[in-house]
Each structure stands twice: as C-alpha cells, then as structure tokens.
Design a protein around this motif. Structure first.
Motif, PDB file in Angstrom:
ATOM      1  N   THR A  21       0.848  -1.197   0.000  1.00  0.00           N
ATOM      2  CA  THR A  21       0.000   0.000   0.000  1.00  0.00           C
ATOM      3  C   THR A  21       0.878   1.238   0.000  1.00  0.00           C
ATOM      4  O   THR A  21       1.822   1.332   0.791  1.00  0.00           O
ATOM      5  CB  THR A  21      -0.893   0.002   1.263  1.00  0.00           C
ATOM      6  N   GLY A  22       0.580   2.148  -0.893  1.00  0.00           N
ATOM      7  CA  GLY A  22       1.352   3.386  -0.942  1.00  0.00           C
ATOM      8  C   GLY A  22       0.766   4.432   0.000  1.00  0.00           C
ATOM      9  O   GLY A  22      -0.075   4.126   0.848  1.00  0.00           O
ATOM     10  N   VAL A  23       1.182   5.673  -0.157  1.00  0.00           N
ATOM     11  CA  VAL A  23       0.684   6.757   0.695  1.00  0.00           C
ATOM     12  C   VAL A  23      -0.747   7.131   0.287  1.00  0.00           C
ATOM     13  O   VAL A  23      -1.634   7.277   1.130  1.00  0.00           O
ATOM     14  CB  VAL A  23       1.626   7.989   0.598  1.00  0.00           C
ATOM     15  N   ALA A  51       2.178  -1.495 -12.042  1.00  0.00           N
ATOM     16  CA  ALA A  51       3.079  -0.470 -11.502  1.00  0.00           C
ATOM     17  C   ALA A  51       4.506  -0.965 -11.730  1.00  0.00           C
ATOM     18  O   ALA A  51       4.827  -2.084 -11.336  1.00  0.00           O
ATOM     19  CB  ALA A  51       2.812  -0.291 -10.013  1.00  0.00           C
ATOM     20  N   SER A  52       5.330  -0.156 -12.369  1.00  0.00           N
ATOM     21  CA  SER A  52       6.673  -0.635 -12.710  1.00  0.00           C
ATOM     22  C   SER A  52       7.703  -0.288 -11.642  1.00  0.00           C
ATOM     23  O   SER A  52       8.826  -0.772 -11.682  1.00  0.00           O
ATOM     24  CB  SER A  52       7.111  -0.044 -14.049  1.00  0.00           C
ATOM     25  N   CYS A  53       7.338   0.573 -10.711  1.00  0.00           N
ATOM     26  CA  CYS A  53       8.332   0.986  -9.708  1.00  0.00           C
ATOM     27  C   CYS A  53       7.614   1.637  -8.515  1.00  0.00           C
ATOM     28  O   CYS A  53       6.427   1.939  -8.588  1.00  0.00           O
ATOM     29  CB  CYS A  53       9.295   2.020 -10.318  1.00  0.00           C
ATOM     30  N   GLU A  54       8.375   1.852  -7.452  1.00  0.00           N
ATOM     31  CA  GLU A  54       7.918   2.732  -6.371  1.00  0.00           C
ATOM     32  C   GLU A  54       8.450   4.112  -6.709  1.00  0.00           C
ATOM     33  O   GLU A  54       9.567   4.236  -7.198  1.00  0.00           O
ATOM     34  CB  GLU A  54       8.556   2.323  -5.040  1.00  0.00           C
ATOM     35  N   SER A  55       7.686   5.147  -6.433  1.00  0.00           N
ATOM     36  CA  SER A  55       8.195   6.491  -6.708  1.00  0.00           C
ATOM     37  C   SER A  55       7.648   7.491  -5.695  1.00  0.00           C
ATOM     38  O   SER A  55       6.526   7.338  -5.207  1.00  0.00           O
ATOM     39  CB  SER A  55       7.816   6.923  -8.121  1.00  0.00           C
ATOM     40  N   ASP A 229       6.591  17.049 -15.074  1.00  0.00           N
ATOM     41  CA  ASP A 229       6.625  15.603 -14.806  1.00  0.00           C
ATOM     42  C   ASP A 229       5.218  15.051 -14.868  1.00  0.00           C
ATOM     43  O   ASP A 229       4.235  15.800 -14.746  1.00  0.00           O
ATOM     44  CB  ASP A 229       7.262  15.295 -13.440  1.00  0.00           C
ATOM     45  N   HIS A 230       5.096  13.751 -15.099  1.00  0.00           N
ATOM     46  CA  HIS A 230       3.763  13.147 -15.151  1.00  0.00           C
ATOM     47  C   HIS A 230       3.847  11.665 -14.846  1.00  0.00           C
ATOM     48  O   HIS A 230       3.333  10.830 -15.574  1.00  0.00           O
ATOM     49  CB  HIS A 230       3.122  13.414 -16.523  1.00  0.00           C
ATOM     50  N   GLU A 231       4.488  11.331 -13.795  1.00  0.00           N
ATOM     51  CA  GLU A 231       4.793   9.963 -13.318  1.00  0.00           C
ATOM     52  C   GLU A 231       5.180   9.005 -14.437  1.00  0.00           C
ATOM     53  O   GLU A 231       5.960   9.374 -15.283  1.00  0.00           O
ATOM     54  CB  GLU A 231       3.756   9.461 -12.286  1.00  0.00           C
ATOM     55  N   GLN A 232       4.675   7.771 -14.460  1.00  0.00           N
ATOM     56  CA  GLN A 232       5.309   6.751 -15.319  1.00  0.00           C
ATOM     57  C   GLN A 232       4.710   6.702 -16.729  1.00  0.00           C
ATOM     58  O   GLN A 232       4.324   5.647 -17.227  1.00  0.00           O
ATOM     59  CB  GLN A 232       5.245   5.378 -14.632  1.00  0.00           C
ATOM     60  N   ASP A 403      17.921   3.761  -6.222  1.00  0.00           N
ATOM     61  CA  ASP A 403      17.149   2.700  -5.567  1.00  0.00           C
ATOM     62  C   ASP A 403      18.016   1.433  -5.480  1.00  0.00           C
ATOM     63  O   ASP A 403      18.399   0.870  -6.509  1.00  0.00           O
ATOM     64  CB  ASP A 403      15.886   2.442  -6.423  1.00  0.00           C
ATOM     65  N   PRO A 404      18.332   0.964  -4.258  1.00  0.00           N
ATOM     66  CA  PRO A 404      19.227  -0.190  -4.140  1.00  0.00           C
ATOM     67  C   PRO A 404      18.651  -1.466  -4.767  1.00  0.00           C
ATOM     68  O   PRO A 404      19.402  -2.366  -5.133  1.00  0.00           O
ATOM     69  CB  PRO A 404      19.406  -0.356  -2.623  1.00  0.00           C
TER      70      PRO A 404
END
Ligand code: CMC
Length: 430
Positions: A21-23, A51-55, A229-232, A403-404
């Motif tokens: 779950t994100g914010v 979703a391809s990543c956390e951002s 910007d406009h996310e992914q 991102d590690p």
C-alpha cells in the motif's frame, strides 16, 4: 508503506502474493515472485494495471483530476511558483529556501552554453528537418562532449549531468528553431531568468534589440511547470528502461525525447493544432466529431482523452487560462482556432460517446494555440514539451539509479509464433 497479502489460485495451486500500500492511490499486488512460484507470467499489454516501480515524485488521481508534484497540487505551483523552483522540488523533494533557490538558479545558469563544436551538428541537418529529430540527435551527442559526467556510479557526476541537461536543453531547442528558420544562433544571456533567456534565444536577431515580454515569459514558464513531470508515462518509462541498463544520462534522455515525439504522447500538441486548422470553422465540427466516433475511421480528436485522467486534465484548465492571458496580451481579439477549440470542447463534453468513454480535453488541447500565438511554429511544440519534461525524466532516472533494489528492466512475453522447426535450404523450400 504497509503490506498485507492476497491469494492467487491457479489450477489447484495457491500462492500468497503480498499487497503493498502506498501513501495514496491504488495498492499493488506484488507479483515479482510469481514466475518462481507458478512458472507463469502476468499479461498486461500497455501496462494498464502494472506499476513498474515505487516512486516519491509525482502522484496523479485520474478519476478526480488531481496532479501533485512531491505532494504539492499543480494549480498551486503554477500559480505561485516558477519553473526552476519546480525543477528543484522534483529533483530534491522539497521546495528550496531562498538561498538554495539562488544557488540552484546560479548553477543552472552557469551551464547554459553548449560546446561550440555542437554548432556543426546542426549544419549536418537539412533546414527542413523536424526539430525533434535534431533534439534526439543533439541530446544523445552530449554524451560525446561531456565525458566527465557520464559515470552513473558517481553521485557528483550524476548531479553535473542533470544540471547540464536542464541548462542546455533551452539552448539546444532554440538552436534547432534558429537553424530551421535560417537565422543565426543567439547565445544565452545569463542575466535573464531561465524562460526569458529561452524566449530571447528563440526570437532575438542581431539586427535589433530584443525586449522580453514579461507576460509571455511568465506564461511560458507556467507551461513548463505544467509539463515538468507526469509519473510513469511512456517517455518516462522509456528513460527508466534505458537507464536500467546503465546507459549514460544523456543517452537516456535522448531515448525519452524519441518516445515523446509520437502523436499519442507529446506529439499530440502539434497534431491538435493541425486538427483545429483542418477543421477551420465551427460549422465543420460535427463532421469531425462523427469521424472521431466512427469505429472504421482511425481519426481521433487530438488533445482529447488520456490513459490516466478520466476527468478534466487539471493541466488543461490552467492551460486554457494561460491561452486567454497570452491572446489578451498580444491583442488577439478573435482567434478562429480558439473559437473552433472552445466550441469543439463544448460539443464533445455534451456528446454521449465522449461522456461514456470519459474523454476530456488534455493539456495538449489548448497548448498549441498558446504557443502559436507566441510565435512558435507547430514543429517546435513537442520540443518545448521535451525541454520542460527533461527535469521529470532526470528526477525519475535519478530515483531509479539511487534505488538499491534497481535491476535491469526486462519484460517477459507470451510467445505466439511458430513452434520449434528445422532449417531447410533454399533449394528445398516450396
Ligand atoms: N478521440 C476519439 N476516441 C477516443 C479518443 C479520442 N481522442 N481517445 C480515446 N478514444 C476512444 C478509443 O477509440 C477507445 O474506444 P473503444 O473502447 O470503443 O475502442 C476508448 O476511447 C479508449 O481509448 P484507448 O486508446 O484504449 O485509451 P488509451 O488509454 O490507450 O489511450 C490516449 C489514451 C491519450 C493515447 C488516447 O486517448 C488518444 O489517442 N488521444 C489523442 C491523442 C492525445 O491527445 N494524446 C495526448 C495525451 S496527454 C499528453 C501526454 O501525456 O503526452
């Protein structure tokens, strides 16, 4: 980020899949271990549910028409902020203090010149070359000039490459324009702010003084904020994918520019204006609405619809206001294209087809009219989008590199081609 789990049952086998779950926004089912556990992939062409990543950078609520950069609503940034402040916010996560802002503006300004040998790249192009073709080539070529900022494992070099691209993009974009219209290049003027400097590099000529119009400069600065910007989206995902292989940042941004060029993405502003010109007068709107609704006609209303927004694009509202400000400032009382646009929007918003499919004007619907009034040719519209989006691409690229858990991006496929078969010589083929 909290997590729970879900169960997927395939035939008689059940696997537990974590739910993250994100914010804000939809949660995600973590399927990263699915192949190992079931031998199956997931299938999602066009990534409509993936979703391809956390951002932490940008958030969009497409149903409500909300766009946040680092938590701040786009309306507030466009109203009160400026583009370089927005760049700082996207890159570093917080709005700058006065001292940080002054330092950032100074650092960007000190990188605005491009290596003088870049001039020769331009003369290699035909004068009628599309400026996006020039941008793809020249931004990629920056990697051949700035070897001291291509080591992506060095945070300092990453920062220098980021500053260079944000600073040099207006210079290259203006050079592409000048080359196209056959006028001499105008070098950057560091006394001017970012956007005024860009306007001067585009529209000044050596034969006379050029005075920047502050209303137009502010309007263009706001347009840059809206596009930052406009996310992914497709071009950002392209930049992330290119960067995931360890490619240098200049090459990654060139890949993003190439993707942005398409008419379904950044090229829509150019396509939208051409469409308005083609429609020409409000009486022809019904004919074009009918074409857009006809399943057998590939025509779409350009500047309408969005993969994520199923409500009015919040950027389109601000853009519409900016259009009126610019036309007023320039004393353009009646713009036939604006008349067509306003009426087309009204008709489409009341039409069952557009209502049912939740198709609303997007940012590109009004941007072309505004940029044309400022004096930019249609072929430059997507270049301006690329200029502004560069910071978003860089922020997203940096987030990925830092991102590690980052690995090379490598989608899988559902193979539907020929099964294994043996080679036959030409003589044996029937
Ligand atoms: N005009 C007419 N019909 C449309 C339009 C349009 N502009 N956009 C979508 N539709 C229809 C489409 O035919 C489909 O109908 P059906 O379900 O009967 O097959 C339905 O709406 C869903 O469309 P989709 O193509 O499956 O949706 P998508 O999410 O894949 O595409 C889009 C999104 C932006 C590519 C598309 O709306 C489009 O082509 N719009 C015009 C181009 C445009 O303005 N692009 C700029 C996007 S905003 C700037 C940016 O972020 O780059």
């Amino acid at each position: 980020m909290s997590s729970s789990s879900s169960t997927l049952t395939v035939d008689d086998k059940s696997v537990d899949l974590a739910i993250k779950t994100g914010v804000i926004g939809p949660s995600v089912v973590d399927i990263s271990k699915l192949y190992g556990q079931t031998g199956m992939f997931t299938y999602d062409p066009g990534f409509t549910s993936t979703a391809s990543c956390e951002s932490k950078i940008t958030y969009i609520d497409g149903d409500e028409g909300v766009l946040l950069y680092r938590g701040y609503p786009i309306e507030q940034l466009a109203e009160h902020g400026d583009f370089l402040e927005t760049c700082y916010l996207l890159l570093y996560g917080e709005l700058p203090t006065a001292a940080q802002k002054a330092d950032f503006d100074y650092r960007v300004t000190r990188h605005t010149m491009v290596h003088d040998q870049m001039n020769r790249f331009f003369t290699g192009f035909r004068r009628d070359a599309h400026p996006m073709a020039i941008m793809v080539a020249c931004v990629g070529a920056l990697s051949a000039f700035y070897h001291d900022s291509t080591d992506i494992s060095d945070p300092h070099q990453r920062m220098v490459a980021s500053m260079r691209m944000i600073a040099k993009m207006p210079t290259l974009a203006a050079m592409a324009y000048k080359y196209h219209v056959g006028q001499p290049f105008v070098y950057p003027q560091n006394e001017l702010d970012y956007t005024s400097n860009f306007l001067r590099m585009c529209f000044a000529v050596p034969a006379e003084e050029y005075k920047v119009n502050p209303v137009l400069s502010r309007a263009l600065d706001r347009i840059f904020i809206l596009h930052a910007d406009h996310e992914q989206n497709a071009s950002t995902s392209t930049v992330r994918l290119a960067g995931s292989s360890g490619a240098n940042p200049f090459a990654c941004i060139a890949a993003g520019i190439a993707c942005l060029w398409g008419p379904a993405h950044g090229g829509a502003n150019e396509a939208a204006l051409k469409m308005l010109e083609e429609i020409g007068t409000p009486d022809r709107i019904p004919e074009y609405i009918a074409k857009a609704k006809d399943k057998n006609d590939p025509f779409r209303l350009m500047g309408f619809g969005h993969r994520v927004y199923k409500n009015y694009d919040p950027r389109a509202r601000i853009m519409q206001k900016t259009t009126h400000e610019v036309l007023n400032e320039l004393g353009i009382k009646d713009d036939p294209l604006l008349d067509v646009a306003v009426e087309l929007e009204q008709i489409a918003l009341k039409d069952e087809y557009f209502i049912e499919k939740k198709l609303y004007p997007n940012i590109d619907f009004y941007s072309g009219i505004t940029l044309k009034a400022m004096g930019f040719p249609t072929s430059m519209f997507t270049v301006l989008f690329a200029l502004a989006r560069t910071v978003g691409w860089i922020a997203q690229w940096s987030e990925m590199i830092e991102d590690p858990s980052q690995r090379i991006g490598r989608p899988r496929q559902l193979y539907v081609g020929s099964p294994k078969r043996d080679y036959v010589t030409v003589a044996q083929r029937g």
